[in-house]
Design a protein around this motif. Structure first.
Motif, PDB file in Angstrom:
ATOM      1  N   LYS A 247       0.806  -1.219   0.000  1.00  0.00           N
ATOM      2  CA  LYS A 247       0.000   0.000   0.000  1.00  0.00           C
ATOM      3  C   LYS A 247       0.844   1.277   0.000  1.00  0.00           C
ATOM      4  CE  LYS A 247      -0.650   0.128   5.058  1.00  0.00           C
ATOM      5  NZ  LYS A 247       0.072   1.399   5.287  1.00  0.00           N
ATOM      6  N   ASP A 248       2.095   1.172   0.450  1.00  0.00           N
ATOM      7  CA  ASP A 248       2.948   2.352   0.525  1.00  0.00           C
ATOM      8  C   ASP A 248       3.980   2.444  -0.598  1.00  0.00           C
ATOM      9  OD1 ASP A 248       1.770   3.348   2.949  1.00  0.00           O
ATOM     10  OD2 ASP A 248       2.862   1.790   4.038  1.00  0.00           O
ATOM     11  N   GLY A 249       3.999   1.462  -1.506  1.00  0.00           N
ATOM     12  CA  GLY A 249       4.959   1.493  -2.605  1.00  0.00           C
ATOM     13  C   GLY A 249       5.444   0.111  -2.968  1.00  0.00           C
ATOM     14  N   ILE A 250       6.728  -0.009  -3.302  1.00  0.00           N
ATOM     15  CA  ILE A 250       7.311  -1.304  -3.628  1.00  0.00           C
ATOM     16  C   ILE A 250       8.565  -1.522  -2.794  1.00  0.00           C
ATOM     17  CG2 ILE A 250       6.420  -1.290  -5.994  1.00  0.00           C
ATOM     18  CD1 ILE A 250       9.324  -0.775  -6.922  1.00  0.00           C
ATOM     19  N   TRP A 251       8.963  -2.795  -2.706  1.00  0.00           N
ATOM     20  CA  TRP A 251      10.166  -3.160  -1.970  1.00  0.00           C
ATOM     21  C   TRP A 251      10.796  -4.349  -2.670  1.00  0.00           C
ATOM     22  CZ3 TRP A 251      12.917  -0.743   1.606  1.00  0.00           C
ATOM     23  CH2 TRP A 251      13.872  -1.450   2.344  1.00  0.00           C
ATOM     24  N   VAL A 252      12.082  -4.232  -3.000  1.00  0.00           N
ATOM     25  CA  VAL A 252      12.804  -5.340  -3.619  1.00  0.00           C
ATOM     26  C   VAL A 252      13.258  -6.258  -2.491  1.00  0.00           C
ATOM     27  CG1 VAL A 252      14.720  -6.026  -5.095  1.00  0.00           C
ATOM     28  CG2 VAL A 252      13.497  -3.880  -5.550  1.00  0.00           C
ATOM     29  N   LEU A 253      12.604  -7.389  -2.374  1.00  0.00           N
ATOM     30  CA  LEU A 253      12.815  -8.290  -1.240  1.00  0.00           C
ATOM     31  C   LEU A 253      14.212  -8.893  -1.225  1.00  0.00           C
ATOM     32  CD1 LEU A 253       9.384 -10.085  -1.593  1.00  0.00           C
ATOM     33  CD2 LEU A 253      10.030  -8.634   0.342  1.00  0.00           C
TER      34      LEU A 253
END
Length: 274
Positions: A247-253
């Protein structure tokens, strides 16, 4: 009932650790890869790094596969089996790795070119191939951050690669969703397709993995039943990250910084799932 491709916020948080374990394994290989080491020795280092975080290799859960990484050299694109092969100066080496921790998966890949002082032109050519492939990955991740539908990722990847030269984009092997299983729906194309694909919204987690070759994209599978190589013998590169939309953006795990360094050029600041 069809399983949803979208994860809950709690499930996204559970995917952080296997992503970091996967990143650790690739870091271990990156530090050790040099002329004179075998691909099996690299496999051992990757497994130790995953175990140090409390994880296990998810590649070993694939039927018939007994190793932690895939190590593909020169004309090998993906699924190369680690063994007694000794790396040599000038080799282009792609490493694919994955970890499972508490039932959740991570999956990532990188490509390296070993120094060769006697063949600088070869090294430069292969590094250019790897750089184009890596940058196409970041182009795809950036597209995901602003996309309404998933297949916009493939549009961005293909457009970038074709703008950089006469490279071949593999179409027989593509990215995928990831979560409880390493390979889940939906498919993630590295090239443009007519369909729009699923909606990009919070909870979508995908492994984006462009595979690019210096020549023809025609491939074959070697007699070992795993290793995919180019028919014309041209060099290949493979880069991959697992990426979460929330909901707040993206994250490269599978990046320790969540993708901050790779996404800075696009003005995108990744946000860790809360």
């Amino acid at each position: 009932m069809r399983r949803s491709i979208y994860k809950s916020p709690a499930q996204l948080r559970l995917m952080l650790e296997p992503g970091l374990a996967t990143a650790d394994s690739l870091d271990a290989v990156r530090r050790a890869a040099k002329a004179g080491i075998t691909t099996l020795e690299l496999d051992t280092l990757a497994e130790r790094a995953i175990q140090a975080r409390g994880g296990a290799s998810n590649f070993k859960l694939e039927p018939g596969y007994r190793h932690t990484i895939c190590a593909s050299v020169n004309d090998e694109i993906v699924h190369g089996i680690p063994g007694e092969r000794v790396l040599r100066p000038g080799d282009i080496l792609s490493i694919d790795s994955g970890a499972i921790l508490d039932g959740w998966n991570g999956d990532a890949a990188l490509t390296m070119v070993l120094d060769d002082g006697e063949r600088p032109d070869l090294v430069a050519e292969r590094r250019a191939l790897s750089d184009v492939t890596e940058e196409s990955l970041w182009q795809g991740i950036a597209a995901l951050s602003r996309a309404s539908h998933l297949n916009e990722v493939g549009d961005a990847i293909e457009a970038y690669i074709l703008s950089r030269g006469d490279y071949g984009i593999l179409t027989d092997y593509i990215g995928h969703g990831i979560g409880r299983r390493m390979h889940e729906a939906p498919p993630v194309f590295n090239y443009s397709v007519r369909q729009k694909g699923p909606e990009v919204r919070p909870g979508l987690v995908v492994a984006i993995e462009p595979m690019v070759v210096a020549g023809s994209a025609d491939t074959y599978v070697r007699d070992d039943g795993w290793t995919v190589a180019t028919e014309d013998g041209s060099a290949a590169a493979h880069w991959e990250h697992s990426v979460a939309v929330h909901k707040d953006g993206i994250w490269v795990l599978t990046a320790h910084d969540g993708g901050a360094a790779g996404l800075k050029q696009f003005g995108i600041t990744p946000v860790r799932p809360a």
